[in-house]
Scaffold this motif. Structure first.
Motif, PDB file in Angstrom:
ATOM      1  N   ALA A  55       0.836  -1.204   0.000  1.00 57.04           N
ATOM      2  CA  ALA A  55       0.000   0.000   0.000  1.00 57.04           C
ATOM      3  C   ALA A  55       0.872   1.257   0.000  1.00 57.04           C
ATOM      4  N   GLY A  56       1.919   1.228   0.835  1.00 59.59           N
ATOM      5  CA  GLY A  56       2.807   2.395   0.922  1.00 59.59           C
ATOM      6  C   GLY A  56       3.506   2.659  -0.399  1.00 59.59           C
ATOM      7  N   ALA A  57       4.099   1.611  -0.980  1.00 55.54           N
ATOM      8  CA  ALA A  57       4.811   1.777  -2.245  1.00 55.54           C
ATOM      9  C   ALA A  57       3.842   2.214  -3.340  1.00 55.54           C
ATOM     10  N   LEU A 117       1.114   4.044  -2.992  1.00 55.09           N
ATOM     11  CA  LEU A 117       0.811   5.469  -2.825  1.00 55.09           C
ATOM     12  C   LEU A 117       1.975   6.349  -3.284  1.00 55.09           C
ATOM     13  N   VAL A 118       3.196   5.929  -2.959  1.00 49.36           N
ATOM     14  CA  VAL A 118       4.370   6.703  -3.396  1.00 49.36           C
ATOM     15  C   VAL A 118       4.408   6.768  -4.921  1.00 49.36           C
ATOM     16  N   LEU A 125       1.905   6.394  -6.968  1.00 50.92           N
ATOM     17  CA  LEU A 125       0.779   7.234  -7.404  1.00 50.92           C
ATOM     18  C   LEU A 125       1.156   8.714  -7.326  1.00 50.92           C
ATOM     19  N   GLY A 126       1.801   9.089  -6.218  1.00 49.28           N
ATOM     20  CA  GLY A 126       2.223  10.482  -6.055  1.00 49.28           C
ATOM     21  C   GLY A 126       3.170  10.929  -7.152  1.00 49.28           C
ATOM     22  N   PHE A 127       4.197  10.099  -7.438  1.00 50.30           N
ATOM     23  CA  PHE A 127       5.154  10.472  -8.483  1.00 50.30           C
ATOM     24  C   PHE A 127       4.490  10.473  -9.860  1.00 50.30           C
TER      25      PHE A 127
END
Lengths: 366, 137
Positions: B11-13, B15-16, B18-20
């Protein structure tokens, strides 16, 4: 497994205030604070950019005022927490060897994103509410996408460090470390006390370092977008409000004055966190678009020059049907000041200030 | 690795990424180059300037009484938060309601109050220390 302190930690970083317990407690607080920021931030984003299937309710009238006030003021309160936390774990930045394994290197890469991103969100956010933009990116877009980077890296960090939190938070802190956390808490609390009055009028006299005072501005109300910035000049007798689309009508200023007037108490709630209540008097939007299909979209357009991002705003059925939604002619008992949108402005409940369009000249019913 | 950890990392990776991806997809608004300069620049300014400055201050104020040090920390934080208003680069001639206060004066007043509170607390601590301990009985 407990990390053995590296040599640098013993020789260079001598403060006894650092400990796993201090870092874990500050980390837990930061986790809560960034979660709150993400929720309130996404709420603000999707209120301004709603997907087609999402009609936000128009009540409670002060909801956006509260969520955005919390977003900004709790963001300011987080600054001391973040700085204290980074100070508490700073020796880890210089750990030797820097990478114990490939997995450790990846973990540290995510920590770098987390630290850089958290500092970026708070620092650029602070400059943004102070209307200082020394960068070329559009702040809302950069702030929005960076929040995903920060929160993703935060989740990974929580997963990695959770055992330390569970291990050390239940253990009481030594007096000196407790006093350190209390000092940081006091800095956070004082930051809130000195700024929250920009949204919470009873404390406005204490808002000594807030960028806004809810009682200062023309007609006792702050202004965000000025007529000069919007390229708007005072109108003359040729002004018309044109209703077009599924409902068609045209009104002169005098026509609008003669229509049934209603007075409502509604806040202007800015995305920058400040908000101020005022008494607005004008014509109900739903009266002007009477006969429109119940699922119609209503768009108001401003006299503002076409280049403005916020020249138009859309109202979905819950908002245009609400009896509190007015096209206002007066505020606080006076004819609208040009800076507040003379001759006519939109004012609706539970809505970001950038969508309370000023200098309204057109209503499109589709 | 437990299932919870895997889900968390994924989930964390995600989201990261998605942000980039969003940063790049919205490049006309996010200006990735300007973004990167600030993203890295603030980090470097913090890690290589601000924290070393704080550490040096910490060493210099080693012998200072605790309430004084606490007042110093709180005053520094408030100064940092108030600085963009004090500098006032966001002032606009056509909008006096934007940054409407005398922030320099306000900051001086706030720091004076913090200093007075720190001094009072320090004095109180000294008086307490000077008092002979009560005989138990």
């Amino acid at each position: 497994m407990v990390d053995k302190p590296a040599l640098t930690e013993k020789v260079v970083f001598t403060s006894g205030l650092r400990s796993e317990g201090v870092a874990a407690r500050l980390g837990a607080l930061l986790g809560i604070s960034f979660t709150l920021a993400l929720i309130t931030g996404l709420f603000s984003h999707f209120m301004q950019h709603p997907p087609p299937w999402l009609d936000w309710p128009s009540r409670p009238i002060g909801l956006y005022r509260v969520t955005q006030g919390v977003h900004v003021i709790s963001g300011l309160a987080t600054i001391p927490l973040l700085l204290a936390k980074l100070w508490a774990v700073y020796p880890k930045l210089w750990q030797w060897p820097p990478f114990r394994s490939a997995a450790h290197a990846v973990e540290r890469a995510f920590v770098l994103l987390l630290v850089a991103g958290a500092l970026f969100q708070l620092f650029t956010g602070l400059l943004n509410i102070a209307y200082t933009y020394p960068w070329s990116f559009f702040f809302p877009a950069a702030h929005y996408w960076t929040s995903f980077i920060v929160y993703g890296a935060l989740i990974i960090h929580v997963v990695t460090e959770w055992s330390k939190v569970r291990r050390s938070v239940p253990v009481p802190l030594e007096p000196a470390r407790r006093r350190f956390l209390l000092t940081i808490g006091a800095a956070s609390g004082l930051t809130v006390l000195l700024t929250v009055g920009e949204a919470f009028a009873p404390l406005r006299r204490l808002a000594l370092i807030a960028p806004r005072n809810p009682a200062i501005g023309p007609q006792g109300l702050p202004v965000n977008r000025t007529s000069q910035a919007a390229g708007v000049r005072p109108v003359d007798a040729s002004y018309r409000l044109v209703v077009t689309g599924a409902v068609q009508a045209e009104y002169s200023y005098q026509d609008l004055v003669r229509l049934p007037q209603h007075t409502v108490e509604l806040p202007i709630a800015c995305v920058e966190g400040w908000s101020a209540s005022a008494r607005w008097t004008g014509v109900r939007l739903r009266d002007l678009v009477a006969g429109a299909p119940p699922d119609a979209l209503v768009t108001v357009e401003s006299l503002e020059r076409p280049s403005g991002v916020y020249r138009t705003s859309e109202l979905r059925p819950p908002h245009w049907n609400d009896p509190l939604t007015l096209l206002a002619l007066r505020v606080n008992g006076e004819t609208l000041h040009l800076e507040h949108g003379y001759p006519l402005r939109l004012i609706a409940p539970d809505r970001p200030g950038v969508m309370q369009t000023k200098w309204v000249t057109k209503v499109v019913v589709s | 690795m437990s299932g919870y950890r895997m889900v968390g990392y994924a989930a964390g990776a995600g989201l990261v990424l998605l942000g980039f991806a969003g940063l790049l997809a919205d490049a006309d608004q996010t200006r990735p180059l300007s973004w990167a300069v600030w993203f890295g620049g603030i980090l470097i300014a913090h890690d290589l300037l601000l924290v070393p400055l704080v550490l040096a201050t910490g060493v210099l104020t080693r012998r200072m009484r605790r309430p004084y040090r606490a007042a110093l920390v709180i005053g520094a934080v408030i100064t940092l938060v108030a600085l963009p208003m004090v500098l006032g680069f966001g002032r606009r001639a056509d909008n006096p309601s934007q940054l409407p206060l005398d922030y320099g004066l306000n900051l001086v007043v706030i720091l004076a109050v913090i200093a007075a509170a720190g001094f009072a607390a320090g004095t109180l601590a000294r008086v307490r220390e000077a008092r002979p301990p009560r005989p138990r009985g």
